[in-house]
Design an enzyme around this catalytic site. Structure first.
Site, PDB file in Angstrom:
ATOM      1  N   TRP A 100       0.838  -1.208   0.000  1.00 53.62           N
ATOM      2  CA  TRP A 100       0.000   0.000   0.000  1.00 53.62           C
ATOM      3  C   TRP A 100       0.857   1.235   0.000  1.00 53.62           C
ATOM      4  CZ3 TRP A 100      -4.185  -1.513  -1.876  1.00 53.62           C
ATOM      5  CH2 TRP A 100      -4.767  -2.736  -1.497  1.00 53.62           C
ATOM      6  N   ASP A 167      -1.558   6.742   6.522  1.00 54.25           N
ATOM      7  CA  ASP A 167      -2.569   5.757   6.122  1.00 54.25           C
ATOM      8  C   ASP A 167      -2.728   4.772   7.275  1.00 54.25           C
ATOM      9  OD1 ASP A 167      -4.055   3.669   5.091  1.00 54.25           O
ATOM     10  OD2 ASP A 167      -2.744   3.286   3.366  1.00 54.25           O
ATOM     11  N   LYS A 191     -11.365  -2.273   7.125  1.00 54.37           N
ATOM     12  CA  LYS A 191     -10.488  -3.140   7.903  1.00 54.37           C
ATOM     13  C   LYS A 191     -10.886  -3.101   9.376  1.00 54.37           C
ATOM     14  CE  LYS A 191      -7.944  -3.804   4.190  1.00 54.37           C
ATOM     15  NZ  LYS A 191      -7.084  -2.732   3.713  1.00 54.37           N
TER      16      LYS A 191
HETATM   17  C1  LIG Z   1      -6.561  -2.257   2.362  1.00 56.40           C
HETATM   18  C2  LIG Z   1      -5.609  -1.121   2.450  1.00 56.40           C
HETATM   19  C3  LIG Z   1      -5.591  -0.091   1.499  1.00 56.40           C
HETATM   20  C4  LIG Z   1      -6.500  -0.095   0.294  1.00 56.40           C
HETATM   21  O1  LIG Z   1      -7.765   0.226   0.685  1.00 56.40           O
HETATM   22  P1  LIG Z   1      -8.955   0.423  -0.363  1.00 56.40           P
HETATM   23  O2  LIG Z   1      -9.999   1.024   0.514  1.00 56.40           O
HETATM   24  O3  LIG Z   1      -9.281  -0.924  -0.894  1.00 56.40           O
HETATM   25  O4  LIG Z   1      -8.497   1.353  -1.425  1.00 56.40           O
HETATM   26  C5  LIG Z   1      -4.717   0.950   1.675  1.00 56.40           C
HETATM   27  N1  LIG Z   1      -3.870   0.987   2.714  1.00 56.40           N
HETATM   28  C6  LIG Z   1      -3.850   0.017   3.649  1.00 56.40           C
HETATM   29  C7  LIG Z   1      -2.895   0.110   4.784  1.00 56.40           C
HETATM   30  C8  LIG Z   1      -4.718  -1.061   3.541  1.00 56.40           C
HETATM   31  O5  LIG Z   1      -4.698  -2.036   4.471  1.00 56.40           O
END
Ligand SMILES: *Cc1c(COP(=O)(O)O)cnc(C)c1O
Length: 351
Positions: A100, A167, A191
Site C-alpha cells: 500500500w 494511512d 479493515k
Molecule cells: C486495504 C488497504 C488499502 C487499500 O484500501 P482500499 O480502501 O481498498 O483502497 C490501503 N492501505 C492500507 C494500509 C490497507 O490495508
C-alpha cells in the site's frame, strides 16, 4: 459468540452490535418506517448520522476542533491520488514499507517529485526501516502505520518538520496514539471501522488553508469539508454502519481496546515462536498486532493445516498471494476466544 472465527484481512470482522443496528436501520430507520437505504441523505435524520460520524473519531482520538472529519468514497486508494493532488507542490516524502505504501508513492508520482526516504523492499517488506533521516523542505511526509499484507507495524511516530500524513487503514482505533502529531490521518473503513465504501479522513483545518492548487471538486478536500461530507450523495449505509462501530469503539475506549489487542497478538505470536512447525515471517520487533503473518517450516504441510483450520471453523487465514503462508488478521472486533481457537489448532497440529 460467533460460530465462525473470522480472521479476514479485509473487509474484516465487525462488532455484532454494529451489524444488528445496521440491519435494523435497513428495515426501519429512526422510527420512520422507511429503510436507511431509501430516504434522502439530506433528511434531518440522516444529517444527524453524518454529524455524529464526523464528531466521534475526534472524541475517540482526543482531538480538538482544530481538526475535522470528512467521509469520502474511493477507498484508501483514492487518497493515494487526492493527497498529492491537493498538497504536492514541490517534493513529498514517503516511507515505503509495503504494497500500500508503494502504491501511494506511485500515485504521487503523477503529480510531482517524490522522495522515498526509506524502504524495506530489499527484504520483501518484512521489517520497518529505522535510522532514516527525513529531509527538510517536504510538502508532507507520508507513511503507512500498519502493513496489512506483510504483517509489520510502526511502533513509533516518525519525527519530522513537514506535515505528517498517515494511512491508518488497518490499525486505526486499535490502540492509544498521540493523534495530535498528525496533520492528516485516513483509513478505508473496511479493515477496522466499518464496511467497504466509506473512507475516513481526519484532517487539521490548517491543511485545508494550505491548498494552493486548482483541484476538481470531487477531489478537493476543501469542497468536501465545506459541504460537511455531503457535496454529493455519501455512501449512506457505510457511514451509518461505521458510526455503529465508532459508538462501540467509544464505549470500549482505546485503552481497553489496546489491552485486548495486546493480549490477542501476544497469545498468537507466543504460539508461533514456541511451536516446532511454524515460523513468523517478519522481524520480531516490527510485528503487527493486527495482521500476523507466518508460515510452516515445511511448506508441504500448509494445506493440511488450512484444512484443520477449516474444520475448526476458522476462516480467512490463508496468506495474501504476495506473501504466502498464513495471515491472521486480529482486528478490533475479533474476540480473544477466536485467537485461542487458532492457537489450539496449531498446538494440535501433527504432520
Ligand atoms: C486495504 C488497504 C488499502 C487499500 O484500501 P482500499 O480502501 O481498498 O483502497 C490501503 N492501505 C492500507 C494500509 C490497507 O490495508
Amino acid at each position: 459468540m460467533k460460530k465462525v472465527h473470522n480472521f479476514s484481512a479485509g473487509p474484516g470482522i465487525l462488532p455484532q452490535s454494529a451489524l444488528d443496528n445496521s440491519i435494523s436501520a435497513i428495515q426501519n430507520f429512526a422510527g420512520l418506517d422507511l429503510s436507511l437505504l431509501e430516504i434522502s441523505h439530506r433528511s434531518k435524520e440522516y444529517v444527524a448520522v453524518m454529524d455524529e460520524a464526523r464528531k466521534l473519531p475526534l472524541e475517540i482520538l482526543g482531538l480538538d476542533d482544530s481538526y475535522e472529519c470528512i467521509y469520502l468514497q474511493g477507498g484508501a486508494s483514492l487518497q493515494f491520488c487526492m493527497i498529492p493532488f491537493n498538497f504536492l507542490n514541490n517534493r513529498a516524502g514517503y516511507l515505503k514499507t509495503g504494497t500500500w505504501a508503494s502504491n501511494a508513492v506511485k500515485e504521487a508520482g503523477f503529480f510531482g517529485e517524490t522522495v522515498t526516504v526509506a524502504s524495506s523492499e530489499d527484504k520483501n517488506f518484512t521489517y520497518i526501516p529505522k535510522d532514516y533521516v527525513i529531509p527538510s523542505g517536504l510538502d508532507y511526509f507520508h507513511y503507512t502505520s500498519n502493513n496489512t499484507i506483510y504483517g509489520t507495524q510502526m511502533k513509533s511516530i516518525p519525527e519530522c518538520d513537514a506535515p505528517l500524513i498517515c494511512d491508518m487503514s488497518s490499525d486505526i482505533f486499535s490502540k492509544r496514539i498521540d493523534a495530535s502529531k498528525f496533520d492528516m490521518i485516513y483509513a478505508g473503513a473496511q479493515k477496522n471501522m466499518g464496511p467497504a465504501g466509506a473512507t475516513l479522513v481526519i484532517i487539521k483545518k490548517e491543511m485545508l488553508e494550505k491548498i494552493s492548487k486548482k483541484v476538481p471538486s470531487m477531489l478537493d478536500y476543501r469542497v468536501h469539508s465545506k459541504k460537511e461530507s455531503m457535496f454529493n450523495t455519501p455512501p449512506v449505509f457505510s457511514v451509518y454502519c461505521a458510526l455503529q462501530v465508532l459508538k462501540w469503539i467509544q464505549s470500549v475506549g482505546l485503552e481497553e481496546m489496546e489491552r485486548r489487542n495486546f493480549a490477542k497478538q501476544e497469545l498468537l505470536y507466543n504460539e508461533i515462536d514456541t511451536n516446532e512447525f511454524f515460523v513468523g515471517n517478519t522481524a520480531v520487533e516490527d510485528r503487527s498486532w493486527m495482521n500476523a503473518t507466518f508460515v510452516m517450516k515445511d511448506d508441504s504441510m500448509t494445506d493440511k493445516f488450512l484444512s484443520m483450520c477449516k474444520d475448526a471453523n476458522i476462516s480467512g487465514i490463508k496468506g495474501h498471494r504476495s506473501a504466502g503462508g498464513f495471515r491472521a488478521s486480529m482486528y478490533n472486533a475479533l474476540p480473544l476466544e477466536s485467537v485461542q481457537a487458532l492457537v489450539d489448532v496449531m498446538k494440535n497440529f501433527k504432520p
